[in-house]
Structure formats: C-alpha cells, structure tokens
Design a protein around this motif. Sequence first.
Motif, PDB file in Angstrom:
ATOM      1  N   GLU A  90      52.914  44.350  20.867  1.00  0.00           N
ATOM      2  CA  GLU A  90      51.586  44.835  21.237  1.00  0.00           C
ATOM      3  C   GLU A  90      50.708  43.748  21.848  1.00  0.00           C
ATOM      4  OE1 GLU A  90      47.705  47.168  19.363  1.00  0.00           O
ATOM      5  OE2 GLU A  90      49.322  46.555  18.023  1.00  0.00           O
ATOM      6  N   SER A  91      50.668  42.567  21.249  1.00  0.00           N
ATOM      7  CA  SER A  91      49.776  41.515  21.748  1.00  0.00           C
ATOM      8  C   SER A  91      50.135  41.107  23.174  1.00  0.00           C
ATOM      9  CB  SER A  91      49.812  40.294  20.825  1.00  0.00           C
ATOM     10  OG  SER A  91      51.130  39.766  20.760  1.00  0.00           O
ATOM     11  N   GLU A  92      51.402  41.029  23.473  1.00  0.00           N
ATOM     12  CA  GLU A  92      51.859  40.656  24.820  1.00  0.00           C
ATOM     13  C   GLU A  92      51.504  41.724  25.852  1.00  0.00           C
ATOM     14  OE1 GLU A  92      56.274  40.566  26.582  1.00  0.00           O
ATOM     15  OE2 GLU A  92      55.968  39.204  24.888  1.00  0.00           O
ATOM     16  N   ILE A  93      51.732  42.972  25.483  1.00  0.00           N
ATOM     17  CA  ILE A  93      51.465  44.083  26.403  1.00  0.00           C
ATOM     18  C   ILE A  93      49.961  44.246  26.613  1.00  0.00           C
ATOM     19  CG2 ILE A  93      51.710  46.575  26.738  1.00  0.00           C
ATOM     20  CD1 ILE A  93      54.308  44.828  27.088  1.00  0.00           C
ATOM     21  N   ARG A  94      49.193  44.147  25.547  1.00  0.00           N
ATOM     22  CA  ARG A  94      47.733  44.288  25.679  1.00  0.00           C
ATOM     23  C   ARG A  94      47.115  43.145  26.487  1.00  0.00           C
ATOM     24  NH1 ARG A  94      44.988  48.402  23.302  1.00  0.00           N
ATOM     25  NH2 ARG A  94      46.059  49.557  21.668  1.00  0.00           N
ATOM     26  N   GLU A  95      47.707  41.976  26.472  1.00  0.00           N
ATOM     27  CA  GLU A  95      47.193  40.861  27.277  1.00  0.00           C
ATOM     28  C   GLU A  95      47.327  41.185  28.771  1.00  0.00           C
ATOM     29  OE1 GLU A  95      48.238  36.175  27.951  1.00  0.00           O
ATOM     30  OE2 GLU A  95      48.624  37.032  25.961  1.00  0.00           O
ATOM     31  N   ARG A  96      48.450  41.748  29.161  1.00  0.00           N
ATOM     32  CA  ARG A  96      48.664  42.145  30.561  1.00  0.00           C
ATOM     33  C   ARG A  96      47.722  43.287  30.925  1.00  0.00           C
ATOM     34  NH1 ARG A  96      53.296  41.613  34.140  1.00  0.00           N
ATOM     35  NH2 ARG A  96      54.392  40.584  32.446  1.00  0.00           N
ATOM     36  N   TRP A  97      47.589  44.272  30.038  1.00  0.00           N
ATOM     37  CA  TRP A  97      46.701  45.422  30.253  1.00  0.00           C
ATOM     38  C   TRP A  97      45.255  44.942  30.394  1.00  0.00           C
ATOM     39  CZ3 TRP A  97      47.943  50.303  31.417  1.00  0.00           C
ATOM     40  CH2 TRP A  97      46.986  51.299  31.266  1.00  0.00           C
ATOM     41  N   GLN A  98      44.875  43.952  29.588  1.00  0.00           N
ATOM     42  CA  GLN A  98      43.511  43.425  29.608  1.00  0.00           C
ATOM     43  C   GLN A  98      43.174  42.806  30.958  1.00  0.00           C
ATOM     44  OE1 GLN A  98      41.249  43.919  27.044  1.00  0.00           O
ATOM     45  NE2 GLN A  98      39.801  43.212  28.582  1.00  0.00           N
ATOM     46  N   ALA A  99      44.150  42.212  31.639  1.00  0.00           N
ATOM     47  CA  ALA A  99      43.904  41.664  32.981  1.00  0.00           C
ATOM     48  C   ALA A  99      43.398  42.775  33.897  1.00  0.00           C
ATOM     49  CB  ALA A  99      45.173  41.032  33.544  1.00  0.00           C
ATOM     50  N   GLN A 159      42.350  41.573  48.115  1.00  0.00           N
ATOM     51  CA  GLN A 159      43.276  40.505  47.725  1.00  0.00           C
ATOM     52  C   GLN A 159      42.547  39.445  46.903  1.00  0.00           C
ATOM     53  OE1 GLN A 159      46.710  40.619  48.245  1.00  0.00           O
ATOM     54  NE2 GLN A 159      46.604  38.978  46.716  1.00  0.00           N
ATOM     55  N   ASP A 160      41.281  39.201  47.201  1.00  0.00           N
ATOM     56  CA  ASP A 160      40.502  38.224  46.432  1.00  0.00           C
ATOM     57  C   ASP A 160      40.382  38.648  44.967  1.00  0.00           C
ATOM     58  OD1 ASP A 160      40.132  36.608  48.645  1.00  0.00           O
ATOM     59  OD2 ASP A 160      38.118  37.357  49.080  1.00  0.00           O
ATOM     60  N   ILE A 161      40.156  39.935  44.732  1.00  0.00           N
ATOM     61  CA  ILE A 161      40.060  40.428  43.348  1.00  0.00           C
ATOM     62  C   ILE A 161      41.418  40.320  42.659  1.00  0.00           C
ATOM     63  CG2 ILE A 161      39.696  42.506  41.938  1.00  0.00           C
ATOM     64  CD1 ILE A 161      37.330  43.187  43.790  1.00  0.00           C
ATOM     65  N   ILE A 162      42.492  40.637  43.361  1.00  0.00           N
ATOM     66  CA  ILE A 162      43.832  40.486  42.779  1.00  0.00           C
ATOM     67  C   ILE A 162      44.045  39.029  42.376  1.00  0.00           C
ATOM     68  CG2 ILE A 162      46.319  40.535  43.260  1.00  0.00           C
ATOM     69  CD1 ILE A 162      45.731  42.981  45.109  1.00  0.00           C
ATOM     70  N   ASP A 163      43.742  38.116  43.274  1.00  0.00           N
ATOM     71  CA  ASP A 163      43.948  36.688  42.990  1.00  0.00           C
ATOM     72  C   ASP A 163      43.088  36.208  41.807  1.00  0.00           C
ATOM     73  OD1 ASP A 163      45.681  36.686  45.161  1.00  0.00           O
ATOM     74  OD2 ASP A 163      44.236  35.754  46.526  1.00  0.00           O
ATOM     75  N   LEU A 164      41.874  36.697  41.729  1.00  0.00           N
ATOM     76  CA  LEU A 164      40.950  36.264  40.694  1.00  0.00           C
ATOM     77  C   LEU A 164      41.351  36.769  39.298  1.00  0.00           C
ATOM     78  CD1 LEU A 164      38.279  34.795  40.030  1.00  0.00           C
ATOM     79  CD2 LEU A 164      37.106  36.954  40.493  1.00  0.00           C
ATOM     80  N   TYR A 165      41.809  38.019  39.218  1.00  0.00           N
ATOM     81  CA  TYR A 165      42.069  38.634  37.906  1.00  0.00           C
ATOM     82  C   TYR A 165      43.538  38.708  37.528  1.00  0.00           C
ATOM     83  CZ  TYR A 165      37.173  39.894  37.858  1.00  0.00           C
ATOM     84  OH  TYR A 165      35.797  39.829  37.854  1.00  0.00           O
ATOM     85  N   CYS A 166      44.427  38.267  38.400  1.00  0.00           N
ATOM     86  CA  CYS A 166      45.865  38.440  38.189  1.00  0.00           C
ATOM     87  C   CYS A 166      46.350  37.880  36.848  1.00  0.00           C
ATOM     88  CB  CYS A 166      46.641  37.786  39.331  1.00  0.00           C
ATOM     89  SG  CYS A 166      48.386  38.224  39.306  1.00  0.00           S
ATOM     90  N   TYR A 167      47.132  38.688  36.174  1.00  0.00           N
ATOM     91  CA  TYR A 167      47.753  38.299  34.900  1.00  0.00           C
ATOM     92  C   TYR A 167      48.691  37.128  35.122  1.00  0.00           C
ATOM     93  CZ  TYR A 167      51.042  38.504  31.003  1.00  0.00           C
ATOM     94  OH  TYR A 167      51.844  38.184  29.938  1.00  0.00           O
ATOM     95  N   LYS A 168      48.570  36.147  34.268  1.00  0.00           N
ATOM     96  CA  LYS A 168      49.460  34.992  34.349  1.00  0.00           C
ATOM     97  C   LYS A 168      50.197  34.881  33.028  1.00  0.00           C
ATOM     98  CE  LYS A 168      46.367  32.857  37.639  1.00  0.00           C
ATOM     99  NZ  LYS A 168      45.577  34.029  37.906  1.00  0.00           N
ATOM    100  N   SER A 169      51.509  35.018  33.106  1.00  0.00           N
ATOM    101  CA  SER A 169      52.317  35.003  31.865  1.00  0.00           C
ATOM    102  C   SER A 169      52.471  33.611  31.300  1.00  0.00           C
ATOM    103  CB  SER A 169      53.682  35.604  32.133  1.00  0.00           C
ATOM    104  OG  SER A 169      54.315  34.974  33.211  1.00  0.00           O
TER     105      SER A 169
END
Length: 169
Positions: A90-99, A159-169
Amino acid sequence: MHNRNIAGLWSIQARAFKIPYTPFSHNFWALTDPSGQVVDQIHGLAFDPKAGTTKAIGNSSHFLRVVHDPTIIWSLQPDQPTVVCTAGPESEIRERWQAALNSIFAINALNLHYPNLWQHLYKKNSNTIFNTIGQIMGYSQPAKLLPTLAPGIKLVVSQDIIDLYCYKS
C-alpha cells in the motif's frame, strides 16, 4: 503489466469506459485495494462553471478538469478493458498515486476549455488527462496501455507539469 489484480496487493489500474454507441472510450485511473475493490479514481471530465458540476460529456463552454473522486460509479463497467500497471504494498502504491494527486491543482489552474464533440480528435480532452496523469505516475506510454480508441490520448496537458510532479521511484 497484468490484466487483473494480484491477490494481496494494492494496484494502480488503467481502465476504459466504453462510450455507448461509439467505438471510443474514456480512459481513467483506478486505485484498488488487495481485494480488488476500487478505492479511488482519477478522471478528466468536463466542468460546468455555471452549474458548478462535472459532466461526462461537455462542450467548449465547460472547463477540462482533473477529478479525483472515489464515488464515481458510472465509469465502472463489468468486463471493461483494465490493465494493472503497478502492484505492490500500500505505501509504495499510494506514493505513486500521490504524485498524481499533487498535480491536480496545477493542471486545473490552466483553465483549459473542454472541446466540442467534433474537436475530440485533435484537442485536449479527458483522454489527454489520462495520458498526462499516467506520465506523472511514471508510466512512459499511457496511450499504449489499453487496446482502445481514445481520441486525444496522444496529447499532454503540459510537459512542464509532468516534469514538475513526476513520480520518482
């Protein structure tokens, strides 16, 4: 990528709502718990500023909005095209969802207009939101996840919003 939930794990799914009487789909994101129940959803929808409500289909007098709402039930169809994009604790999946959740205000602040019906093939629409949110969650080609005809899916909101908020594993 799998087409069904993995027992005991949380997952992020790409899903397609088949639009009745057309060959097209409205693609959206779903968060599921270990039992496979949808506990959250992210959609691109039309927002009617006069009524203050979202609509499944809109026109150019409406805004294109990212809507985060676990209670949208019209979109959940039996046997709809579904792909599990990520499954895990759950914690891993919610971190990606939170992005994705973190990006909603910035996308909605663009005040993009929803296209008229005949403009969906070349203007940003709900499927563009699907593609943009997918890239924010770290999926490189959301447009290729589901075997659907989804006009607007190859476009991105920003693309700027994607770059700014993109999930980083």
